[in-house]
Design a protein around this motif. Structure first.
Motif, PDB file in Angstrom:
ATOM      1  N   HIS A 112      -8.297   0.258 -34.536  1.00  0.00           N
ATOM      2  CA  HIS A 112      -8.892   1.466 -33.979  1.00  0.00           C
ATOM      3  C   HIS A 112      -8.618   1.589 -32.496  1.00  0.00           C
ATOM      4  N   TRP A 113      -8.569   2.834 -32.075  1.00  0.00           N
ATOM      5  CA  TRP A 113      -8.208   3.216 -30.717  1.00  0.00           C
ATOM      6  C   TRP A 113      -9.058   2.520 -29.650  1.00  0.00           C
ATOM      7  N   THR A 114     -10.375   2.622 -29.773  1.00  0.00           N
ATOM      8  CA  THR A 114     -11.257   2.092 -28.735  1.00  0.00           C
ATOM      9  C   THR A 114     -11.105   0.579 -28.591  1.00  0.00           C
ATOM     10  N   HIS A 115     -10.841  -0.069 -29.723  1.00  0.00           N
ATOM     11  CA  HIS A 115     -10.626  -1.511 -29.714  1.00  0.00           C
ATOM     12  C   HIS A 115      -9.354  -1.852 -28.918  1.00  0.00           C
ATOM     13  N   ALA A 116      -8.283  -1.110 -29.195  1.00  0.00           N
ATOM     14  CA  ALA A 116      -7.016  -1.356 -28.483  1.00  0.00           C
ATOM     15  C   ALA A 116      -7.154  -1.049 -26.993  1.00  0.00           C
ATOM     16  N   LEU A 117      -8.085  -0.169 -26.654  1.00  0.00           N
ATOM     17  CA  LEU A 117      -8.313   0.164 -25.251  1.00  0.00           C
ATOM     18  C   LEU A 117      -9.118  -0.927 -24.542  1.00  0.00           C
ATOM     19  N   GLU A 118     -10.148  -1.431 -25.217  1.00  0.00           N
ATOM     20  CA  GLU A 118     -11.102  -2.332 -24.552  1.00  0.00           C
ATOM     21  C   GLU A 118     -10.732  -3.802 -24.645  1.00  0.00           C
ATOM     22  N   GLN A 119     -10.147  -4.209 -25.767  1.00  0.00           N
ATOM     23  CA  GLN A 119      -9.909  -5.633 -25.988  1.00  0.00           C
ATOM     24  C   GLN A 119      -9.017  -6.278 -24.923  1.00  0.00           C
ATOM     25  N   PRO A 120      -8.003  -5.570 -24.388  1.00  0.00           N
ATOM     26  CA  PRO A 120      -7.155  -6.202 -23.370  1.00  0.00           C
ATOM     27  C   PRO A 120      -7.914  -6.709 -22.144  1.00  0.00           C
ATOM     28  N   THR A 121      -9.057  -6.143 -21.824  1.00  0.00           N
ATOM     29  CA  THR A 121      -9.844  -6.651 -20.687  1.00  0.00           C
ATOM     30  C   THR A 121     -10.215  -8.112 -20.929  1.00  0.00           C
ATOM     31  N   THR A 122     -10.637  -8.402 -22.137  1.00  0.00           N
ATOM     32  CA  THR A 122     -10.979  -9.779 -22.507  1.00  0.00           C
ATOM     33  C   THR A 122      -9.725 -10.656 -22.507  1.00  0.00           C
ATOM     34  N   ALA A 123      -8.642 -10.136 -23.081  1.00  0.00           N
ATOM     35  CA  ALA A 123      -7.410 -10.923 -23.187  1.00  0.00           C
ATOM     36  C   ALA A 123      -6.869 -11.301 -21.813  1.00  0.00           C
ATOM     37  N   VAL A 124      -6.931 -10.352 -20.904  1.00  0.00           N
ATOM     38  CA  VAL A 124      -6.400 -10.598 -19.562  1.00  0.00           C
ATOM     39  C   VAL A 124      -7.267 -11.614 -18.826  1.00  0.00           C
ATOM     40  N   ALA A 125      -8.580 -11.530 -19.016  1.00  0.00           N
ATOM     41  CA  ALA A 125      -9.474 -12.528 -18.407  1.00  0.00           C
ATOM     42  C   ALA A 125      -9.140 -13.916 -18.949  1.00  0.00           C
ATOM     43  N   THR A 126      -8.868 -13.995 -20.234  1.00  0.00           N
ATOM     44  CA  THR A 126      -8.496 -15.269 -20.850  1.00  0.00           C
ATOM     45  C   THR A 126      -7.198 -15.793 -20.247  1.00  0.00           C
TER      46      THR A 126
END
Ligand code: FAD
Ligand code: FES
Lengths: 108, 393
Positions: free
Chosen positions: B291-305
């Motif tokens: 889903h769109w919102t997931h693809a928008l928001e999840q990278p914030t977590t990935a980049v922090a990782t």
């Protein structure tokens, strides 16, 4: 200046949509006692921002969740790309008034 | 501080990752690799406004003027064909190589095709801009459309094609469309929108084969019925674009397997968006969210990782929307079979209602049809009610 409603009809955290006497719908918000107005229609698609979620000085669009700063009109992130216009609000004799297309155009 | 991050996949998740890197003050080189020639564009309108002809190419563009300042090194029109885990090098189809300290996998998914229909004119899938351009051209010249699969994309294409004046039939193998995401009862309610608008829905019916020599002429059903078709759209789901990672040592399991913080088993490699199957503490298993919102928001977590910083994001609940026949369908939360569903506002018959899914008396998900205001309030409530579950797999 377009009269909107008595201040008592717009408690903190609430929003009202103004459609009468304005060229395009306007949303007026009460942010902890301060009244702020922006264009009601989201710049992404045709959601009503008065239906959105108010948090601090931002409203989150009810459809795809872009957040707009009520003071500047700027979206904080996708999908909206363009700002909404902001409109000055005054309270005269206990009634909230909005001035359409006033000085505080959306910050570019 | 690392010197280069390679983002593979130049769509919503990839662009969001690049933005998140800069937002976290990453000042190294950011190389964004995409196999499509187009700059990042938005996919949801491809089955809606763009297919209908009310959106232009320009309306689809995801990038903004502010993105210029991100100073990204774009490699568009070139697929990544391999990843070397030891050197964290991404090999590209043009023979070049991008050596990186961190890699973000964001290659998304592609539409599943019906086997044996390759090369038959008039048969479409819908995932990319090129798909949408080709489908729209074909629809404008057609009278009869058959959509195979009544999932969200199939239903949206049917809705748009009806508005364009086509005669539309939707064929669905399952007895109730959208029962997976919405449950049988609400899936059934949403499926009634088809009949409301003159679309024929044949549920519980399999497709035997497509008829036609060079161009499709009909769809033959498992029960022998033949549906005449000038155009066929196959909407039977999507498969993650992860084959290029075979042999790289990155664990693949219905997508790139990650923990709840988007880390793969390979240090310095994270995965986001439709290609990633991330551990969900809530579901108790890895889930590939599309889903769109997931693809928008999840990278914030990935980049922090990737950068080894605290993600600092508030918990969100899964959210998606769809638009069919002018109705706005919104869903948030995590539904399971056995949850109770209760309509708390409006009525299904009016096609404007809010339904709450409950488990053990607690709300776990919410569905709104043409109820954006109320839905938003419920979505928020679900978000604040999220328990503080441990994030590790
Ligand atoms: C027609 C349509 C309608 C939709 N409508 C909705 C909706 O209404 N609501 C909703 O919530 N969601 C909707 N979605 C889903 C949403 O668009 C996706 O969840 C989102 O696009 C996922 O983003 P992503 O970046 O992870 O993947 P993608 O958007 O799939 O992008 C991945 C990119 O990587 C590229 N790529 C693949 N392999 C390689 C490689 N080896 N090397 C380089 N590049 C590669 C792909 O070509 C693509 O450009 C819709 C999707 C489609 C297709
Ligand atoms: S309509 Fe407001 S973000 Fe889409």
């Amino acid at each position: 200046m377009v009269p909107v409603c008595p201040t008592s009809a717009l408690p903190p955290g609430e929003a009202i949509r103004v459609t009468d006497g304005v060229p395009a719908p306007i949303a007026v918000f009460n942010v902890d006692g301060e009244f702020l107005a922006i264009d009601d229609t989201c710049t992404h698609q045709d959601a009503s921002l008065a239906d959105g979620w108010l948090e601090g000085c931002e409203v989150e669009c009810p459809l795809h969740a872009s957040c707009f700063d009520l003071r500047t009109g700027m979206p904080s992130g996708p999908p909206a790309k363009a700002p909404v216009r902001t409109h000055p609000v005054t309270v005269v004799d206990g009634t909230v008034h909005v001035q359409v297309g006033g000085a505080a155009e959306g910050a570019a | 501080m690392t010197a280069t991050v390679a983002v593979v996949g130049a769509s919503l998740a990839g662009l969001s990752a690049a933005r998140a890197l800069r937002a976290r003050s990453y000042d190294g080189r950011v190389v964004v690799i995409g196999d499509e020639v187009h700059a990042p564009y938005d996919r949801p309108p491809l089955s809606k406004e763009f297919l209908a002809g009310t959106y232009s190419l320009e309306d689809l563009v995801l990038g903004t003027a502010a993105d210029e300042a991100l100073d990204l090194d774009w490699r568009l029109g070139t697929a990544a064909v391999g990843l070397d885990r030891a050197t964290r090098s991404v090999r590209l189809a043009d023979g070049s190589e991008v050596r990186a300290d961190g890699v973000v996998l964001a290659t998304g998914a592609r539409a599943r095709r019906l086997p044996g229909t390759e090369g038959l004119a008039g048969v479409h899938v819908l995932r990319s801009l090129d798909d949408a351009v080709a489908l729209r051209a074909d629809l404008l010249a057609a009278g009869h459309l058959v959509v195979i699969g009544a999932g969200f994309i199939g239903a949206e294409v049917a809705s748009t094609a009806r508005a364009l004046g086509l005669d539309v039939t939707v064929v669905e193998t399952q007895p109730v469309p959208l029962a997976g995401p919405l449950g049988a009862r609400m899936g059934g309610v949403c499926a009634e929108l088809h009949a409301d608008h003159g679309t024929r829905l044949l549920a519980g019916t399999g497709v035997a084969r497509l008829v036609g020599r060079t161009r499709v002429e009909a769809v033959e059903l498992a029960d022998g019925r033949r549906l005449p078709a000038d155009v066929v759209v196959v909407g039977i789901g999507a498969v993650p674009n992860v084959e290029w990672l075979a042999g790289s040592g990155v664990t693949l399991e219905a997508g790139v397997r990650t923990d709840a913080r988007c880390a793969t088993n390979v240090p310095g490699v994270v995965a986001v968006g439709d290609c990633a199957s991330a551990w969900s503490p809530d579901a108790g298993r890895a889930v590939r969210v599309e889903h769109w919102t997931h693809a928008l928001e999840q990278p914030t977590t990935a980049v922090a990782t990737l950068l080894g910083t605290d993600p600092g994001t508030r918990p969100t609940v899964p959210y998606f929307w769809s638009e069919q026949y002018g109705r706005r369908i919104q869903f948030a939360g995590t539904r399971r079979d056995g949850d109770d569903v209760r309509v708390v506002e409006g009525s299904c018959a009016d096609r404007s209602f809010l339904a709450v899914y409950e488990r053990d008396g607690q709300p776990v998900a919410v569905l709104g049809v043409d109820q954006p205001r109320l839905f938003t309030r419920w979505r928020r409530q679900l978000r604040s009610a999220e328990p503080a579950t441990p994030l590790t797999a």
